[in-house]
Design a protein around this motif. Structure first.
Motif, PDB file in Angstrom:
ATOM      1  N   PRO A   6       0.814  -1.227   0.000  1.00  0.00           N
ATOM      2  CA  PRO A   6       0.000   0.000   0.000  1.00  0.00           C
ATOM      3  C   PRO A   6       0.843   1.271   0.000  1.00  0.00           C
ATOM      4  O   PRO A   6       0.459   2.271  -0.573  1.00  0.00           O
ATOM      5  N   SER A   7       2.019   1.235   0.632  1.00  0.00           N
ATOM      6  CA  SER A   7       2.837   2.446   0.683  1.00  0.00           C
ATOM      7  C   SER A   7       3.338   2.822  -0.705  1.00  0.00           C
ATOM      8  O   SER A   7       3.356   4.007  -1.061  1.00  0.00           O
ATOM      9  N   SER A   8       3.752   1.846  -1.503  1.00  0.00           N
ATOM     10  CA  SER A   8       4.230   2.177  -2.841  1.00  0.00           C
ATOM     11  C   SER A   8       3.080   2.650  -3.724  1.00  0.00           C
ATOM     12  O   SER A   8       3.264   3.539  -4.563  1.00  0.00           O
ATOM     13  N   LEU A   9       1.902   2.095  -3.536  1.00  0.00           N
ATOM     14  CA  LEU A   9       0.745   2.567  -4.296  1.00  0.00           C
ATOM     15  C   LEU A   9       0.351   3.986  -3.894  1.00  0.00           C
ATOM     16  O   LEU A   9       0.012   4.811  -4.748  1.00  0.00           O
ATOM     17  N   SER A  10       0.432   4.286  -2.603  1.00  0.00           N
ATOM     18  CA  SER A  10       0.090   5.650  -2.175  1.00  0.00           C
ATOM     19  C   SER A  10       1.124   6.652  -2.688  1.00  0.00           C
ATOM     20  O   SER A  10       0.764   7.768  -3.069  1.00  0.00           O
ATOM     21  N   GLU A  11       2.407   6.257  -2.707  1.00  0.00           N
ATOM     22  CA  GLU A  11       3.431   7.136  -3.282  1.00  0.00           C
ATOM     23  C   GLU A  11       3.174   7.347  -4.769  1.00  0.00           C
ATOM     24  O   GLU A  11       3.329   8.464  -5.277  1.00  0.00           O
ATOM     25  N   ARG A  14       0.261   9.704  -5.159  1.00  0.00           N
ATOM     26  CA  ARG A  14       0.675  11.067  -4.843  1.00  0.00           C
ATOM     27  C   ARG A  14       1.441  11.670  -6.020  1.00  0.00           C
ATOM     28  O   ARG A  14       1.213  12.813  -6.415  1.00  0.00           O
ATOM     29  N   TRP A  15       2.343  10.885  -6.610  1.00  0.00           N
ATOM     30  CA  TRP A  15       3.100  11.353  -7.771  1.00  0.00           C
ATOM     31  C   TRP A  15       2.153  11.633  -8.942  1.00  0.00           C
ATOM     32  O   TRP A  15       2.271  12.658  -9.611  1.00  0.00           O
ATOM     33  N   LEU A  16       1.247  10.712  -9.179  1.00  0.00           N
ATOM     34  CA  LEU A  16       0.301  10.866 -10.285  1.00  0.00           C
ATOM     35  C   LEU A  16      -0.574  12.109 -10.094  1.00  0.00           C
ATOM     36  O   LEU A  16      -0.843  12.840 -11.046  1.00  0.00           O
ATOM     37  N   THR A  17      -0.961  12.376  -8.855  1.00  0.00           N
ATOM     38  CA  THR A  17      -1.779  13.551  -8.574  1.00  0.00           C
ATOM     39  C   THR A  17      -1.002  14.842  -8.816  1.00  0.00           C
ATOM     40  O   THR A  17      -1.511  15.776  -9.429  1.00  0.00           O
ATOM     41  N   THR A  18       0.255  14.874  -8.347  1.00  0.00           N
ATOM     42  CA  THR A  18       1.023  16.114  -8.505  1.00  0.00           C
ATOM     43  C   THR A  18       1.473  16.335  -9.943  1.00  0.00           C
ATOM     44  O   THR A  18       1.547  17.475 -10.396  1.00  0.00           O
ATOM     45  N   GLN A  19       1.766  15.277 -10.679  1.00  0.00           N
ATOM     46  CA  GLN A  19       2.300  15.441 -12.031  1.00  0.00           C
ATOM     47  C   GLN A  19       1.210  15.598 -13.095  1.00  0.00           C
ATOM     48  O   GLN A  19       1.406  16.302 -14.071  1.00  0.00           O
ATOM     49  N   GLY A  21      -2.437  15.701 -12.242  1.00  0.00           N
ATOM     50  CA  GLY A  21      -3.759  16.096 -11.757  1.00  0.00           C
ATOM     51  C   GLY A  21      -4.731  14.942 -11.898  1.00  0.00           C
ATOM     52  O   GLY A  21      -5.804  15.069 -12.487  1.00  0.00           O
ATOM     53  N   PHE A  22      -4.382  13.807 -11.357  1.00  0.00           N
ATOM     54  CA  PHE A  22      -5.025  12.512 -11.625  1.00  0.00           C
ATOM     55  C   PHE A  22      -6.546  12.475 -11.551  1.00  0.00           C
ATOM     56  O   PHE A  22      -7.172  12.071 -12.522  1.00  0.00           O
ATOM     57  N   PRO A  23      -7.187  12.885 -10.503  1.00  0.00           N
ATOM     58  CA  PRO A  23      -8.636  12.663 -10.517  1.00  0.00           C
ATOM     59  C   PRO A  23      -9.356  13.431 -11.629  1.00  0.00           C
ATOM     60  O   PRO A  23     -10.290  12.926 -12.220  1.00  0.00           O
ATOM     61  N   ARG A  24      -8.878  14.639 -11.933  1.00  0.00           N
ATOM     62  CA  ARG A  24      -9.539  15.441 -12.964  1.00  0.00           C
ATOM     63  C   ARG A  24      -9.071  15.064 -14.358  1.00  0.00           C
ATOM     64  O   ARG A  24      -9.878  14.980 -15.278  1.00  0.00           O
ATOM     65  N   HIS A  25      -7.782  14.848 -14.518  1.00  0.00           N
ATOM     66  CA  HIS A  25      -7.215  14.529 -15.837  1.00  0.00           C
ATOM     67  C   HIS A  25      -6.615  13.137 -15.791  1.00  0.00           C
ATOM     68  O   HIS A  25      -5.702  12.884 -15.020  1.00  0.00           O
ATOM     69  N   ARG A  26      -7.140  12.275 -16.619  1.00  0.00           N
ATOM     70  CA  ARG A  26      -6.632  10.897 -16.646  1.00  0.00           C
ATOM     71  C   ARG A  26      -5.701  10.711 -17.815  1.00  0.00           C
ATOM     72  O   ARG A  26      -5.862  11.326 -18.863  1.00  0.00           O
ATOM     73  N   LEU A  27      -4.734   9.835 -17.606  1.00  0.00           N
ATOM     74  CA  LEU A  27      -3.834   9.443 -18.690  1.00  0.00           C
ATOM     75  C   LEU A  27      -4.535   8.415 -19.562  1.00  0.00           C
ATOM     76  O   LEU A  27      -5.529   7.807 -19.139  1.00  0.00           O
ATOM     77  N   PRO A  28      -4.025   8.164 -20.750  1.00  0.00           N
ATOM     78  CA  PRO A  28      -4.583   7.067 -21.541  1.00  0.00           C
ATOM     79  C   PRO A  28      -4.441   5.742 -20.771  1.00  0.00           C
ATOM     80  O   PRO A  28      -3.532   5.575 -19.954  1.00  0.00           O
ATOM     81  N   ALA A  29      -5.329   4.826 -21.038  1.00  0.00           N
ATOM     82  CA  ALA A  29      -5.361   3.560 -20.293  1.00  0.00           C
ATOM     83  C   ALA A  29      -4.043   2.805 -20.411  1.00  0.00           C
ATOM     84  O   ALA A  29      -3.568   2.215 -19.428  1.00  0.00           O
ATOM     85  N   LEU A  35       2.514   2.499 -16.122  1.00  0.00           N
ATOM     86  CA  LEU A  35       2.971   3.048 -14.840  1.00  0.00           C
ATOM     87  C   LEU A  35       2.705   2.077 -13.691  1.00  0.00           C
ATOM     88  O   LEU A  35       3.555   1.896 -12.812  1.00  0.00           O
ATOM     89  N   LEU A  36       1.551   1.446 -13.696  1.00  0.00           N
ATOM     90  CA  LEU A  36       1.261   0.461 -12.641  1.00  0.00           C
ATOM     91  C   LEU A  36       2.179  -0.750 -12.739  1.00  0.00           C
ATOM     92  O   LEU A  36       2.599  -1.308 -11.725  1.00  0.00           O
ATOM     93  N   ALA A  37       2.508  -1.160 -13.949  1.00  0.00           N
ATOM     94  CA  ALA A  37       3.454  -2.269 -14.118  1.00  0.00           C
ATOM     95  C   ALA A  37       4.826  -1.877 -13.598  1.00  0.00           C
ATOM     96  O   ALA A  37       5.535  -2.692 -12.989  1.00  0.00           O
ATOM     97  N   ALA A  38       5.226  -0.622 -13.819  1.00  0.00           N
ATOM     98  CA  ALA A  38       6.510  -0.151 -13.308  1.00  0.00           C
ATOM     99  C   ALA A  38       6.538  -0.153 -11.780  1.00  0.00           C
ATOM    100  O   ALA A  38       7.540  -0.533 -11.165  1.00  0.00           O
TER     101      ALA A  38
END
Length: 87
Positions: A6-11, A14-19, A21-29, A35-38
């Motif tokens: 869970p700690s690596s997922l929360s990090e 957090r990175w996805l949100t700051t870089q 704007g994750f909840p409002r702007h989504r990356l392509p699937a 990124l999740l595989a990484a």
């Protein structure tokens, strides 16, 4: 493959949100999947390093035995200095 902690997922979130704007702007699937595989790969590498740390053999029976024998031989040797020998 183990699940990321869970700690690596929360990090990551957090990175996805700051870089991005994750909840409002989504990356392509596909980008999100990459990124999740990484994150999963990094977590697996960290787990392997932790497992390798405990595989180090700290005791060597042959070396311990040789050191004990050496100490025993040294304790049995008595050097006497006798200056009373006349020439």
């Amino acid at each position: 493959m183990s699940a990321p902690s869970p700690s690596s997922l929360s990090e990551f979130l957090r990175w996805l949100t700051t870089q991005t704007g994750f909840p409002r702007h989504r990356l392509p699937a596909t980008a999100e999947r990459v990124l999740l595989a990484a994150v999963a790969a990094a977590e697996e590498e960290a787990g392997e390093k932790a497992r390798e740390r405990y595989l180090v053999k700290t005791r060597d029976p042959a070396r311990d035995s040789a050191l004990r024998a050496h100490a025993l031989r040294r304790s049995q040797v008595h050097f006497k200095c006798d200056n009373s020998a006349k020439v």
